[in-house]
Design a protein around this motif. Structure first.
Motif, mmCIF file in Angstrom:
data_model
loop_
_atom_site.group_PDB
_atom_site.id
_atom_site.type_symbol
_atom_site.label_atom_id
_atom_site.label_comp_id
_atom_site.label_asym_id
_atom_site.label_seq_id
_atom_site.Cartn_x
_atom_site.Cartn_y
_atom_site.Cartn_z
ATOM 1 N N ARG A 152 0.731 -1.302 0.287
ATOM 2 C CA ARG A 152 -0.257 -0.313 0.200
ATOM 3 C C ARG A 152 0.695 1.303 0.036
ATOM 4 N NH1 ARG A 152 -2.587 -3.556 3.758
ATOM 5 N NH2 ARG A 152 -4.697 -3.671 3.454
ATOM 6 N N PRO A 153 0.831 2.358 -0.968
ATOM 7 C CA PRO A 153 0.662 3.266 -0.554
ATOM 8 C C PRO A 153 1.034 4.388 1.192
ATOM 9 C CG PRO A 153 -1.019 4.096 -1.291
ATOM 10 C CD PRO A 153 -0.556 2.940 -1.514
ATOM 11 N N VAL A 154 2.073 4.739 1.927
ATOM 12 C CA VAL A 154 1.331 5.628 2.832
ATOM 13 C C VAL A 154 2.455 6.745 2.235
ATOM 14 C CG1 VAL A 154 1.774 3.512 4.286
ATOM 15 C CG2 VAL A 154 3.951 4.146 3.130
ATOM 16 N N VAL A 155 2.297 7.924 3.393
ATOM 17 C CA VAL A 155 2.447 8.476 3.644
ATOM 18 C C VAL A 155 2.666 8.748 5.752
ATOM 19 C CG1 VAL A 155 1.468 9.962 1.942
ATOM 20 C CG2 VAL A 155 0.377 10.223 3.870
ATOM 21 N N THR A 156 3.291 9.854 5.928
ATOM 22 C CA THR A 156 4.096 10.371 7.581
ATOM 23 C C THR A 156 2.502 11.106 7.834
ATOM 24 O OG1 THR A 156 5.386 9.767 7.788
ATOM 25 C CG2 THR A 156 5.032 11.263 9.161
ATOM 26 N N ALA A 157 2.019 10.510 8.992
ATOM 27 C CA ALA A 157 1.041 11.243 9.528
ATOM 28 C C ALA A 157 0.884 11.291 11.692
ATOM 29 C CB ALA A 157 -0.469 11.625 9.171
ATOM 30 N N THR A 158 0.066 12.031 12.099
ATOM 31 C CA THR A 158 0.156 12.039 13.574
ATOM 32 C C THR A 158 -0.905 12.252 14.170
ATOM 33 O OG1 THR A 158 2.733 12.770 13.315
ATOM 34 C CG2 THR A 158 1.341 12.875 15.706
ATOM 35 N N ALA A 159 -1.026 10.764 14.833
ATOM 36 C CA ALA A 159 -2.776 11.100 15.381
ATOM 37 C C ALA A 159 -3.021 11.584 16.827
ATOM 38 C CB ALA A 159 -3.536 10.118 15.277
ATOM 39 N N SER A 160 -3.493 11.825 17.459
ATOM 40 C CA SER A 160 -3.721 12.136 18.740
ATOM 41 C C SER A 160 -5.003 12.542 19.388
ATOM 42 C CB SER A 160 -3.147 13.533 18.774
ATOM 43 O OG SER A 160 -3.681 13.863 20.495
ATOM 44 N N ASP A 161 -5.199 11.537 20.371
ATOM 45 C CA ASP A 161 -6.208 10.854 21.608
ATOM 46 C C ASP A 161 -6.519 12.168 22.393
ATOM 47 O OD1 ASP A 161 -4.290 10.004 23.316
ATOM 48 O OD2 ASP A 161 -5.393 8.327 23.545
ATOM 49 N N PRO A 163 -3.753 13.209 25.334
ATOM 50 C CA PRO A 163 -2.898 12.350 26.362
ATOM 51 C C PRO A 163 -2.003 11.542 26.107
ATOM 52 C CG PRO A 163 -4.678 11.826 27.176
ATOM 53 C CD PRO A 163 -5.300 11.523 26.124
ATOM 54 N N HIS A 164 -2.318 10.848 24.590
ATOM 55 C CA HIS A 164 -1.476 9.968 23.331
ATOM 56 C C HIS A 164 -1.153 10.447 22.409
ATOM 57 C CE1 HIS A 164 -2.578 7.700 26.405
ATOM 58 N NE2 HIS A 164 -1.577 7.228 26.888
ATOM 59 N N THR A 165 0.024 10.628 21.568
ATOM 60 C CA THR A 165 0.521 11.205 19.872
ATOM 61 C C THR A 165 1.047 10.325 19.494
ATOM 62 O OG1 THR A 165 0.786 13.168 21.216
ATOM 63 C CG2 THR A 165 1.506 13.158 18.980
ATOM 64 N N LEU A 166 1.134 9.350 18.124
ATOM 65 C CA LEU A 166 1.176 8.826 17.182
ATOM 66 C C LEU A 166 1.738 8.973 15.681
ATOM 67 C CD1 LEU A 166 2.394 5.801 16.881
ATOM 68 C CD2 LEU A 166 0.536 5.420 16.023
ATOM 69 N N SER A 167 3.025 8.979 15.591
ATOM 70 C CA SER A 167 3.316 9.456 13.997
ATOM 71 C C SER A 167 3.427 8.480 13.393
ATOM 72 C CB SER A 167 4.845 10.514 14.168
ATOM 73 O OG SER A 167 4.018 11.624 14.729
ATOM 74 N N GLY A 168 3.703 8.010 12.201
ATOM 75 C CA GLY A 168 3.812 6.410 11.587
ATOM 76 C C GLY A 168 3.666 6.603 10.549
ATOM 77 N N ALA A 169 3.377 6.179 9.688
ATOM 78 C CA ALA A 169 2.712 5.440 8.482
ATOM 79 C C ALA A 169 0.768 4.992 7.899
ATOM 80 C CB ALA A 169 3.687 4.316 7.239
ATOM 81 N N PHE A 170 0.427 6.051 6.755
ATOM 82 C CA PHE A 170 -0.968 5.853 7.154
ATOM 83 C C PHE A 170 -1.093 5.802 4.939
ATOM 84 C CE2 PHE A 170 -0.814 7.788 11.396
ATOM 85 C CZ PHE A 170 -1.861 7.440 11.679
ATOM 86 N N THR A 171 -2.438 4.694 5.164
ATOM 87 C CA THR A 171 -2.244 4.585 3.335
ATOM 88 C C THR A 171 -3.444 5.311 3.519
ATOM 89 O OG1 THR A 171 -2.465 3.324 2.334
ATOM 90 C CG2 THR A 171 -3.902 2.791 4.009
ATOM 91 N N PRO A 172 -3.427 5.812 2.214
ATOM 92 C CA PRO A 172 -4.714 7.429 1.950
ATOM 93 C C PRO A 172 -5.235 6.391 1.093
ATOM 94 C CG PRO A 172 -2.279 7.879 1.134
ATOM 95 C CD PRO A 172 -2.378 6.687 1.974
ATOM 96 N N GLY A 173 -6.373 6.147 1.766
ATOM 97 C CA GLY A 173 -7.366 5.372 0.410
ATOM 98 C C GLY A 173 -8.523 5.730 -0.603
ATOM 99 N N THR A 174 -8.267 6.443 -1.494
ATOM 100 C CA THR A 174 -9.495 6.870 -2.047
ATOM 101 C C THR A 174 -10.803 6.277 -2.042
ATOM 102 O OG1 THR A 174 -9.355 5.949 -4.083
ATOM 103 C CG2 THR A 174 -8.239 8.100 -3.342
ATOM 104 N N PHE A 213 -2.191 16.363 9.259
ATOM 105 C CA PHE A 213 -1.866 15.770 7.959
ATOM 106 C C PHE A 213 -1.226 17.054 7.378
ATOM 107 C CE2 PHE A 213 -3.939 14.734 3.985
ATOM 108 C CZ PHE A 213 -3.095 13.771 3.719
ATOM 109 N N ALA A 214 -0.335 16.560 6.471
ATOM 110 C CA ALA A 214 -0.551 18.034 5.300
ATOM 111 C C ALA A 214 -0.058 18.760 5.930
ATOM 112 C CB ALA A 214 -1.530 17.356 4.104
ATOM 113 N N GLY A 215 0.289 18.956 6.555
ATOM 114 C CA GLY A 215 0.203 20.380 7.616
ATOM 115 C C GLY A 215 -0.655 21.167 7.834
ATOM 116 N N GLY A 216 -1.990 20.212 7.789
ATOM 117 C CA GLY A 216 -3.371 20.953 8.495
ATOM 118 C C GLY A 216 -3.055 19.888 9.812
ATOM 119 N N LEU A 217 -4.110 20.507 10.747
ATOM 120 C CA LEU A 217 -4.846 19.816 11.505
ATOM 121 C C LEU A 217 -6.500 19.916 12.380
ATOM 122 C CD1 LEU A 217 -4.141 18.536 14.751
ATOM 123 C CD2 LEU A 217 -5.100 20.724 15.498
ATOM 124 N N SER A 218 -6.369 18.475 12.027
ATOM 125 C CA SER A 218 -8.010 18.289 11.676
ATOM 126 C C SER A 218 -8.508 17.890 12.994
ATOM 127 C CB SER A 218 -8.307 17.282 10.725
ATOM 128 O OG SER A 218 -8.803 17.302 9.421
#
Length: 261
Positions: A152-161, A163-174, A213-218
């Protein structure tokens, strides 16, 4: 009703516009891109999913076309491009396609797309598939390096709940219908009454506090889980989030370009 939150574990229209040469009209509904294509000589509406590693032909369509085997090899036609000698798996897609208003013939995955430059626009919906070096200029707002994990193609993104943060490889899916899914190797949903419904094609959509993701925060994104298929794969970014952009998957150059919608 109790709201279930998603936590990182321990750290953690149908009316389509006319297509130009090299392009195909598509439609974007229930969070997935669907495009007319032909697989193994079977024409129909196919989910276009950059996060699916393999191209699939729906079991019902394969049987109607007279195919008895579940592992096929043949041609895929999309947006004026013919890709020969592809491995095609026959699969039951009823769970994946039940929410869509039209019968789905299959899924076109990354195995077919990765030799090309794929452009996806969501409004109006259209896709283009071109050999490297033949794509027109693309007005870019952000460029992300693309590598491959578990086919799968992957890009780097950072998820947070929170208290915790995780940066890793996420696959973008159309063709992924939820804004964000996290691997169940790194995340859980405490308090979920029906854990199976957190996974693809389930109905539960807990909320993730934030995704960078991609310089933006959602923030406060509808989310879910996916099976931990590879320890390097942190999760999946779905079309409901990707649809904020125009996309260019320049697979030969190893880049995902994001433009204004």
């Amino acid at each position: 009703m109790t709201r279930t939150g998603l936590a990182l574990s321990a750290l953690l229209s149908l009316a389509a516009t006319p297509a130009m040469a090299g392009e195909a009209a598509c439609w974007f509904e229930n969070g997935v891109v669907v495009v007319g294509a032909e697989v193994m000589g079977v024409p129909g509406d196919y989910i276009l999913d950059t996060a699916s590693p393999h191209t699939l032909l729906a079991e019902s369509q394969a049987q109607a076309a007279g195919f008895a085997d579940t592992a096929l090899t043949g041609e895929v036609r999309l947006a004026g491009v013919a890709v020969e000698g592809r491995a095609i798996a026959v699969a039951d897609l009823d769970m994946r396609t039940g929410a869509l208003p039209t019968p789905i013939a299959g899924v076109i995955g990354a195995d077919v797309l990765r030799a090309y430059v794929l452009d996806v626009s969501f409004a109006p919906c259209r896709v283009a598939l071109r050999p490297a070096g033949q794509a027109p200029r693309f007005r870019t707002e952000a460029t992300l390096p693309v590598t491959w994990v578990a086919d799968r193609p992957v890009v780097t993104a950072t998820a947070s709940d929170g208290p915790h943060t995780l940066s890793g490889a996420f696959t973008p899916g159309t063709g992924a219908d939820t804004a964000i899914r996290l691997s169940d190797g790194v995340a859980s949903a405490p308090g979920a009454a029906k854990p199976k419904e957190l996974y693809p094609y389930g109905v539960l959509r807990p909320r993730l506090r934030a995704l960078s993701f991609a310089g933006g925060l959602s923030e406060n994104l509808p989310a879910g889980l996916m099976k931990a298929e590879d320890p390097e794969l942190a999760g999946q970014i779905g079309a409901p989030l990707l649809s904020r952009f125009r996309l260019r998957f320049d697979f030969p150059a190893g880049k995902l370009l994001l433009g204004a919608p």
